[in-house]
Design a protein around this motif. Sequence first.
Motif, PDB file in Angstrom:
ATOM      1  N   GLY A  31       0.825  -1.207   0.000  1.00  0.00           N
ATOM      2  CA  GLY A  31       0.000   0.000   0.000  1.00  0.00           C
ATOM      3  C   GLY A  31       0.857   1.253   0.000  1.00  0.00           C
ATOM      4  N   GLU A  32       1.927   1.202   0.760  1.00  0.00           N
ATOM      5  CA  GLU A  32       2.790   2.381   0.816  1.00  0.00           C
ATOM      6  C   GLU A  32       3.511   2.600  -0.515  1.00  0.00           C
ATOM      7  N   LEU A  33       3.947   1.504  -1.111  1.00  0.00           N
ATOM      8  CA  LEU A  33       4.524   1.622  -2.449  1.00  0.00           C
ATOM      9  C   LEU A  33       3.517   2.236  -3.412  1.00  0.00           C
ATOM     10  N   ALA A  34       2.297   1.701  -3.383  1.00  0.00           N
ATOM     11  CA  ALA A  34       1.264   2.181  -4.303  1.00  0.00           C
ATOM     12  C   ALA A  34       1.012   3.678  -4.095  1.00  0.00           C
ATOM     13  N   LEU A  35       0.913   4.098  -2.839  1.00  0.00           N
ATOM     14  CA  LEU A  35       0.673   5.518  -2.575  1.00  0.00           C
ATOM     15  C   LEU A  35       1.822   6.376  -3.088  1.00  0.00           C
ATOM     16  N   SER A  36       3.044   5.884  -2.919  1.00  0.00           N
ATOM     17  CA  SER A  36       4.169   6.711  -3.360  1.00  0.00           C
ATOM     18  C   SER A  36       4.189   6.805  -4.883  1.00  0.00           C
ATOM     19  N   VAL A  37       3.836   5.713  -5.552  1.00  0.00           N
ATOM     20  CA  VAL A  37       3.762   5.770  -7.009  1.00  0.00           C
ATOM     21  C   VAL A  37       2.670   6.741  -7.454  1.00  0.00           C
ATOM     22  N   LEU A  38       1.522   6.659  -6.785  1.00  0.00           N
ATOM     23  CA  LEU A  38       0.435   7.571  -7.145  1.00  0.00           C
ATOM     24  C   LEU A  38       0.826   9.027  -6.916  1.00  0.00           C
ATOM     25  N   ALA A  39       1.519   9.263  -5.813  1.00  0.00           N
ATOM     26  CA  ALA A  39       1.909  10.645  -5.501  1.00  0.00           C
ATOM     27  C   ALA A  39       2.790  11.196  -6.621  1.00  0.00           C
ATOM     28  N   ARG A  40       3.605  10.291  -7.155  1.00  0.00           N
ATOM     29  CA  ARG A  40       4.534  10.711  -8.183  1.00  0.00           C
ATOM     30  C   ARG A  40       3.865  10.897  -9.535  1.00  0.00           C
ATOM     31  N   ARG A  41       2.968   9.971  -9.844  1.00  0.00           N
ATOM     32  CA  ARG A  41       2.404   9.968 -11.187  1.00  0.00           C
ATOM     33  C   ARG A  41       1.080  10.702 -11.322  1.00  0.00           C
ATOM     34  N   TYR A  42       0.370  10.830 -10.226  1.00  0.00           N
ATOM     35  CA  TYR A  42      -0.900  11.567 -10.272  1.00  0.00           C
ATOM     36  C   TYR A  42      -0.908  12.583  -9.136  1.00  0.00           C
ATOM     37  N   PRO A  43      -0.087  13.617  -9.213  1.00  0.00           N
ATOM     38  CA  PRO A  43       0.086  14.517  -8.064  1.00  0.00           C
ATOM     39  C   PRO A  43      -1.200  15.316  -7.815  1.00  0.00           C
TER      40      PRO A  43
END
Lengths: 184, 184
Positions: free
Chosen positions: A172-184
Amino acid sequence: MALRNAVLAALIDRESSGYDLAKRFRVSVANFWTSTPQQLYRELEKMEAEGLLTARVVKQEKRPDKRIFSVTLSGRDALRAFTQQDPKPTTVRDELLVQVEALAHADVPSVRESIRARIEQSRQRLDAYEKLLAEILGPRSHEEFLATGNRIGPYLTLSRGISFERENITWGELALSVLARRYP
Amino acid sequence: MALRNAVLAALIDRESSGYDLAKRFRVSVANFWTSTPQQLYRELEKMEAEGLLTARVVKQEKRPDKRIFSVTLSGRDALRAFTQQDPKPTTVRDELLVQVEALAHADVPSVRESIRARIEQSRQRLDAYEKLLAEILGPRSHEEFLATGNRIGPYLTLSRGISFERENITWGELALSVLARRYP
DNA sequence: GGCGCCTAGTCACTTTTTTTACTATGCAAC
DNA sequence: GTTGCATAGTAAAAAAAGTGACTAGGCGCC
């Protein structure tokens, strides 16, 4: 026909009322088998009718009476026979992962929020599982327990639940960090 | 009503025949949603009737004709709407863990054999998932991919599948070692 | 040249699961 | 004094899922 094996496994070391059993399914059995209370009540009735369980009524003064179920000899035999069968492959159903699979076509803020909720839920489950494991261990170390303890089965299934929830959190934390990066 | 979301997610980037879809469910979607081919064929019919999918018939010479399904605009809307909902909690059903929970009352050699089989199966799935992930990555590193790649969703769900199968293997090996010690 | 597996499904039936709505009592908080 | 939560269930219906059998051609293998 499959739920009943989970019920037998849950009741064999500790008799329970339907209500209690439902609670145990919610907090710990959920780890390897999910079921709603309604499903359990029905299955318990059927299993009693088939002689796998016996029920005794416990009168209570301040609460409704309850029926406590325990596994009969015939239930034990059935459980043992079940352990001799080939287990069916795991079935998983995870709507959150379906949403993530469709990320490119999704409402991303909603999905992000769902991932957060999942992390939170996994934290709570992890906590509950770790407490249960600590109860099983008592004062012993893992080493000592594995050499001499007698609730090996529950130890192992709880361990699996713990690593599962840990991986949920990490993922989940990985997913959130990816989202933060790609869909700011 | 829930399977359909998994079907939409699976078809949205790649149209498929029912047969192909069943194969994809078996080898990769199984990671977050399990379904039998019959279930899929039924659901595809219903979804076509409801306008979420369209089908076109592809004639084949050496094989039976097939119907290729793709997601319609209305299907896209439904998928997006689904991503806005609260996902239901994960349901897991794992007969092997039920057998392990009942270890003290089980036929231990059978259970041991089942654990071995599970490890083997997880190895194979892990292998398959890693290959799929490598395809998604192409020549890019994880870093590069996460910064610029466009199949983020499948990347994330595959990652979850990979860690799940790794944990299965690790857990299985722990379980075997405990069994070797306690039930020689 | 027969066996079994792969493709590409369909049909009928059964079982399981989920959903929704009820019945009761007791306790605590506000 | 009533709202909400916990205990302890029951009932009926609808939806979903799973099982098993069947069709039918092609391909490879020994």
